[in-house]
Scaffold this active site. Sequence first.
Site, short mmCIF file in Angstrom:
data_model
loop_
_atom_site.label_atom_id
_atom_site.label_comp_id
_atom_site.label_asym_id
_atom_site.label_seq_id
_atom_site.Cartn_x
_atom_site.Cartn_y
_atom_site.Cartn_z
N SER A 190 0.85 -1.18 0.00
CA SER A 190 0.00 0.00 0.00
C SER A 190 0.89 1.24 0.00
O SER A 190 1.83 1.34 0.79
CB SER A 190 -0.89 0.00 1.26
N GLY A 191 0.64 2.15 -0.92
CA GLY A 191 1.46 3.35 -1.01
C GLY A 191 2.65 3.21 -1.94
O GLY A 191 3.44 4.14 -2.09
N SER A 192 2.77 2.05 -2.60
CA SER A 192 3.91 1.83 -3.49
C SER A 192 3.72 2.50 -4.85
O SER A 192 4.67 2.59 -5.63
CB SER A 192 4.16 0.33 -3.68
N GLY A 193 2.51 2.94 -5.13
CA GLY A 193 2.27 3.62 -6.40
C GLY A 193 1.56 2.78 -7.45
O GLY A 193 1.56 3.13 -8.63
N LYS A 194 0.95 1.68 -7.03
CA LYS A 194 0.27 0.78 -7.97
C LYS A 194 -0.82 1.50 -8.75
O LYS A 194 -0.83 1.48 -9.99
CB LYS A 194 -0.36 -0.40 -7.22
N SER A 195 -1.76 2.11 -8.04
CA SER A 195 -2.88 2.78 -8.70
C SER A 195 -2.41 3.96 -9.54
O SER A 195 -2.90 4.17 -10.65
CB SER A 195 -3.91 3.24 -7.66
N SER A 247 -2.35 -7.68 -3.58
CA SER A 247 -2.20 -9.12 -3.87
C SER A 247 -0.93 -9.67 -3.22
O SER A 247 0.04 -10.00 -3.90
CB SER A 247 -2.21 -9.39 -5.37
#
Length: 219
Positions: free
Chosen positions: A52-57, A124
């Site tokens: 979360s917060g890694s920039g996926k979206s 995931s």
Amino acid sequence: MAAAPAPNPAYGALTDQGKSTNIVWHHSTVTRESRAHQRGHRSAILWFTGLSGSGKSTLANAVNSALFEQGLACYVLDGDNIRHGLCTDLGFSDADRVENIRRIGEVAKLFLDAGVVVLTAFVSPFQADRERVRALVPAGDFIEIHCAADLSVCEERDTKGLYAKARAGVIKEFTGISSPYEAPESPELRVDTGHAELEGCVAQVLSFLDANGIIPAAS
């Protein structure tokens, strides 16, 4: 009456799935190959995974915009959006995380058959779940993209305030804090979303898609 078409082994067994019996897979008269020919590009599943917060979206949506600007058929499946509807009944226990990804994999497979480049942005966290989705589709159609950002970077961003709540014990079973994240060992693509500029990350993904014949080279 014409005989039913033979099952496509690439998509696994097509009868007696789960609790549903006496069912067969109905093949569309418009094939995935026909859509690819009409649109001038292949379909694929771009599976963005990371903390979360890694920039996926952010990355998935930026790549989606770039593909759209080229006139390609594309769509983003975002983790939060899916949990507002399709997976609203699921929590964040290990079992629910497994079921969440199973459902997303099946939806992504339908997008693949529809000739769309589908981009999924989900934590995931478990390698086995991602491999299970990979096994749903033919080789080369599942592209695992690891959004590599260290936990410290993700916590600094903490755009939703989730890490602070997890550290305080308000959120239980939070990936990276109280629940594990299994980083991909051999993803098709590893992007340094922790430090690299977004524009460069997008270019890296597009270059991979171009080099692998999924999309046409940008003019």
